[in-house]
Scaffold this motif. Structure first.
Motif, PDB file in Angstrom:
ATOM      1  N   MET A  38       0.830  -1.190   0.000  1.00  0.00           N
ATOM      2  CA  MET A  38       0.000   0.000   0.000  1.00  0.00           C
ATOM      3  C   MET A  38       0.876   1.256   0.000  1.00  0.00           C
ATOM      4  O   MET A  38       1.944   1.268   0.595  1.00  0.00           O
ATOM      5  N   LYS A  39       0.391   2.320  -0.655  1.00  0.00           N
ATOM      6  CA  LYS A  39       1.196   3.526  -0.765  1.00  0.00           C
ATOM      7  C   LYS A  39       1.245   4.299   0.548  1.00  0.00           C
ATOM      8  O   LYS A  39       2.250   4.871   0.913  1.00  0.00           O
ATOM      9  N   ARG A  40       0.119   4.356   1.254  1.00  0.00           N
ATOM     10  CA  ARG A  40       0.072   5.114   2.496  1.00  0.00           C
ATOM     11  C   ARG A  40       0.219   4.172   3.685  1.00  0.00           C
ATOM     12  O   ARG A  40      -0.236   3.038   3.663  1.00  0.00           O
ATOM     13  N   LYS A  41       0.842   4.667   4.738  1.00  0.00           N
ATOM     14  CA  LYS A  41       0.983   3.901   5.969  1.00  0.00           C
ATOM     15  C   LYS A  41       0.224   4.636   7.058  1.00  0.00           C
ATOM     16  O   LYS A  41       0.755   5.514   7.746  1.00  0.00           O
ATOM     17  N   LEU A  42      -1.061   4.328   7.182  1.00  0.00           N
ATOM     18  CA  LEU A  42      -1.893   4.933   8.197  1.00  0.00           C
ATOM     19  C   LEU A  42      -1.877   4.046   9.432  1.00  0.00           C
ATOM     20  O   LEU A  42      -2.175   2.849   9.355  1.00  0.00           O
ATOM     21  N   TRP A  43      -1.533   4.623  10.568  1.00  0.00           N
ATOM     22  CA  TRP A  43      -1.484   3.874  11.810  1.00  0.00           C
ATOM     23  C   TRP A  43      -2.821   4.005  12.535  1.00  0.00           C
ATOM     24  O   TRP A  43      -3.356   5.104  12.691  1.00  0.00           O
ATOM     25  N   PHE A  44      -3.337   2.861  12.962  1.00  0.00           N
ATOM     26  CA  PHE A  44      -4.610   2.826  13.665  1.00  0.00           C
ATOM     27  C   PHE A  44      -4.360   2.444  15.121  1.00  0.00           C
ATOM     28  O   PHE A  44      -3.814   1.379  15.405  1.00  0.00           O
ATOM     29  N   LYS A  45      -4.755   3.312  16.016  1.00  0.00           N
ATOM     30  CA  LYS A  45      -4.544   3.070  17.439  1.00  0.00           C
ATOM     31  C   LYS A  45      -5.813   2.426  17.999  1.00  0.00           C
ATOM     32  O   LYS A  45      -6.739   3.137  18.435  1.00  0.00           O
ATOM     33  N   GLU A  46      -5.863   1.112  17.982  1.00  0.00           N
ATOM     34  CA  GLU A  46      -7.060   0.391  18.408  1.00  0.00           C
ATOM     35  C   GLU A  46      -6.807  -0.510  19.614  1.00  0.00           C
ATOM     36  O   GLU A  46      -7.693  -1.221  20.055  1.00  0.00           O
ATOM     37  N   GLY A  47      -5.606  -0.482  20.137  1.00  0.00           N
ATOM     38  CA  GLY A  47      -5.281  -1.353  21.251  1.00  0.00           C
ATOM     39  C   GLY A  47      -5.680  -0.756  22.597  1.00  0.00           C
ATOM     40  O   GLY A  47      -5.997   0.427  22.719  1.00  0.00           O
ATOM     41  N   ASN A  48      -5.662  -1.625  23.599  1.00  0.00           N
ATOM     42  CA  ASN A  48      -5.975  -1.212  24.962  1.00  0.00           C
ATOM     43  C   ASN A  48      -5.213  -2.086  25.950  1.00  0.00           C
ATOM     44  O   ASN A  48      -4.973  -3.272  25.690  1.00  0.00           O
ATOM     45  N   ASP A  49      -4.846  -1.510  27.091  1.00  0.00           N
ATOM     46  CA  ASP A  49      -4.375  -2.317  28.206  1.00  0.00           C
ATOM     47  C   ASP A  49      -5.609  -2.886  28.891  1.00  0.00           C
ATOM     48  O   ASP A  49      -6.452  -2.124  29.408  1.00  0.00           O
ATOM     49  N   ARG A  50      -5.744  -4.217  28.886  1.00  0.00           N
ATOM     50  CA  ARG A  50      -7.002  -4.838  29.272  1.00  0.00           C
ATOM     51  C   ARG A  50      -7.103  -5.212  30.754  1.00  0.00           C
ATOM     52  O   ARG A  50      -8.086  -4.937  31.409  1.00  0.00           O
ATOM     53  N   ARG A  51      -6.076  -5.895  31.282  1.00  0.00           N
ATOM     54  CA  ARG A  51      -6.228  -6.434  32.626  1.00  0.00           C
ATOM     55  C   ARG A  51      -4.872  -6.904  33.140  1.00  0.00           C
ATOM     56  O   ARG A  51      -3.916  -7.025  32.369  1.00  0.00           O
ATOM     57  N   TYR A  52      -4.801  -7.187  34.420  1.00  0.00           N
ATOM     58  CA  TYR A  52      -3.641  -7.837  35.022  1.00  0.00           C
ATOM     59  C   TYR A  52      -4.018  -9.282  35.328  1.00  0.00           C
ATOM     60  O   TYR A  52      -5.061  -9.542  35.931  1.00  0.00           O
ATOM     61  N   ASP A  53      -3.177 -10.208  34.895  1.00  0.00           N
ATOM     62  CA  ASP A  53      -3.492 -11.613  35.128  1.00  0.00           C
ATOM     63  C   ASP A  53      -3.136 -11.990  36.565  1.00  0.00           C
ATOM     64  O   ASP A  53      -2.055 -11.640  37.062  1.00  0.00           O
ATOM     65  N   PRO A  54      -4.015 -12.723  37.252  1.00  0.00           N
ATOM     66  CA  PRO A  54      -3.776 -13.046  38.664  1.00  0.00           C
ATOM     67  C   PRO A  54      -2.604 -13.983  38.918  1.00  0.00           C
ATOM     68  O   PRO A  54      -2.041 -13.983  40.011  1.00  0.00           O
ATOM     69  N   ALA A  55      -2.200 -14.771  37.925  1.00  0.00           N
ATOM     70  CA  ALA A  55      -1.123 -15.744  38.151  1.00  0.00           C
ATOM     71  C   ALA A  55       0.233 -15.080  38.319  1.00  0.00           C
ATOM     72  O   ALA A  55       1.051 -15.510  39.132  1.00  0.00           O
ATOM     73  N   SER A  56       0.501 -14.024  37.553  1.00  0.00           N
ATOM     74  CA  SER A  56       1.830 -13.407  37.562  1.00  0.00           C
ATOM     75  C   SER A  56       1.783 -11.888  37.712  1.00  0.00           C
ATOM     76  O   SER A  56       2.824 -11.252  37.769  1.00  0.00           O
ATOM     77  N   ASN A  57       0.577 -11.339  37.746  1.00  0.00           N
ATOM     78  CA  ASN A  57       0.379  -9.882  37.748  1.00  0.00           C
ATOM     79  C   ASN A  57       0.869  -9.249  36.453  1.00  0.00           C
ATOM     80  O   ASN A  57       1.209  -8.067  36.406  1.00  0.00           O
TER      81      ASN A  57
END
Length: 392
Positions: free
Chosen positions: A1-20
């Motif tokens: 693709m000619k253009r490189k558009l960055w999409f910010k769709e991520g999220n910090d979801r949770r802390y896992d109880p086994a290892s934090n």
């Protein structure tokens, strides 16, 4: 693709109880995404970026190749429609086909894209792996013979623009062919005994047979089996990889699904290490885990595997039990659960399998999950400070 558009769709979801450990979602919910396979991790050499695939058309099953910036929780599209994908573990370079027979190289760090080979014959052939010097590529194709289709391993020499058949075998339809990632002197092949393709291309499997593994040298010679599959162990699951820089292979084996018991010869675990010439494999003791997909860190010290914990695929409430992620130190034999609940079902779709792997810097484990019954997405588990050190 000619253009490189960055999409910010991520999220910090949770802390896992086994290892934090902090679990971060890297891709958005609109389209199913897949972190691809974990045997040869598809990440940059500095650990900052990975590539994944995104299904863009459910009717024609077309996929876009996307680049993910882990810490920025962002992605951009690299190729609108690619065919096949391969890498050399932790090299930061991937290879793929596009329609018209062009074979491309893409660098995750510089985002440079270039055509390195053209051949219409290979337009729909799956690329499997690349040697450390990034010059030789392995492909698998099927040669039609009088009464069957026989899989062949093809080596492409990019510099010379030349391809050669280096090996063929009737029972490597699911070969998982991969170079040892540092020297490239050995090729690991999966041998599904009893699985063959007839003259019409239909696959027939002898259900009484087991899956084993062997290596050949990079010229296709000197076949040597590993002690996996009967009479040594239960069948290999089909998930295996080299410990980088060695001829040792890490692999998982099946277990009795009805009783949930491990192989009586190895009641302590189903993760093994073996090399050609060994009389028997070495088991990594983890009796409570039933591991499936497995990958080894760039340093060769740790492995990460997705695991079923319990006594069934389903819980007392009748719901499927999501897979966990377990990390082990191959030298000390210590292990810990990194993620108690990936929220991955491990169902029919490959993108619902975690396929976990370390980034090059050992700061993240990348995995896939069909989060809360949704479209599969790519996630990063941020390895907590001191976690890996606790296994040393």
């Amino acid at each position: 693709m000619k253009r490189k558009l960055w999409f910010k769709e991520g999220n910090d979801r949770r802390y896992d109880p086994a290892s934090n450990a902090l679990i971060s979602q890297l891709t958005g919910p609109a389209y199913p995404t897949d972190n691809y396979y974990c045997e040869q991790p598809y990440c940059s050499s500095n650990g900052k970026r990975i590539v994944a695939t995104m299904q863009t058309d459910p009717f024609y099953r077309t996929h876009a190749l996307i680049l993910i910036e882990i810490d920025m929780l962002s992605w951009c599209a690299i190729e609108e429609n690619h065919i096949g994908l391969c890498t050399n573990a932790y090299s930061g370079t991937v290879y793929y086909w596009v329609k018209g027979g062009k074979f491309l190289r893409f660098c995750l760090e510089t985002m440079k894209k270039e055509v390195v080979f053209e051949d219409k014959e290979y337009e729909n052939m799956a690329c499997v792996s690349a040697r450390y010097d990034q010059n030789s590529i392995l492909f698998v194709r099927f040669k039609k013979k009088s009464d069957s289709f026989v899989p062949q391993i093809i080596e492409l020499d990019i510099k010379k623009g030349r391809k050669n058949v280096i090996f063929e075998h009737p029972e490597i339809l699911n070969s998982h062919a991969q170079y040892e990632p540092v020297s490239g002197n050995l090729i690991l092949i999966q041998n599904n005994r009893g699985m063959r393709a007839d003259k019409n291309g239909s696959v027939h499997t002898d259900t009484g047979s087991t899956t084993t593994l062997f290596v050949i040298d990079r010229n296709g010679k000197n076949l040597k089996y590993l002690p996996v599959g009967e009479p040594y162990t239960y069948s290999a699951t089909g998930h295996e990889c080299f410990i980088p820089g060695t001829d040792n292979v890490v692999f998982t084996t099946t277990w009795d699904i009805k009783t949930w018991k491990l192989d009586s010869r190895y009641p302590d675990g189903n993760v093994f290490v073996a090399k050609p010439g060994d009389e028997k494999p070495q088991v990594f003791p983890m009796p409570e885990h039933r591991c499936n997909h497995i990958s080894v860190s760039r340093c060769g010290r740790y492995f990460v595997a997705d695991s079923y914990v319990g006594s069934s695929f389903y819980g007392a409430d009748g719901n499927i039990i999501p897979l966990s992620l377990v990390v082990g130190n191959l030298q000390t034999k210590k292990y810990r659960t990194l993620v108690e609940n990936t929220m991955a079902s491990g169902g029919g779709s490959q993108s619902s399998h975690p396929h976990p792997y370390f980034t090059s810097d050992n700061k993240n484990v990348i995995f896939n999950a069909d989060f809360l019954y949704s479209n599969p997405r790519v996630f990063a588990c941020r390895i907590p400070k001191g976690f890996l050190e606790s296994l040393d």
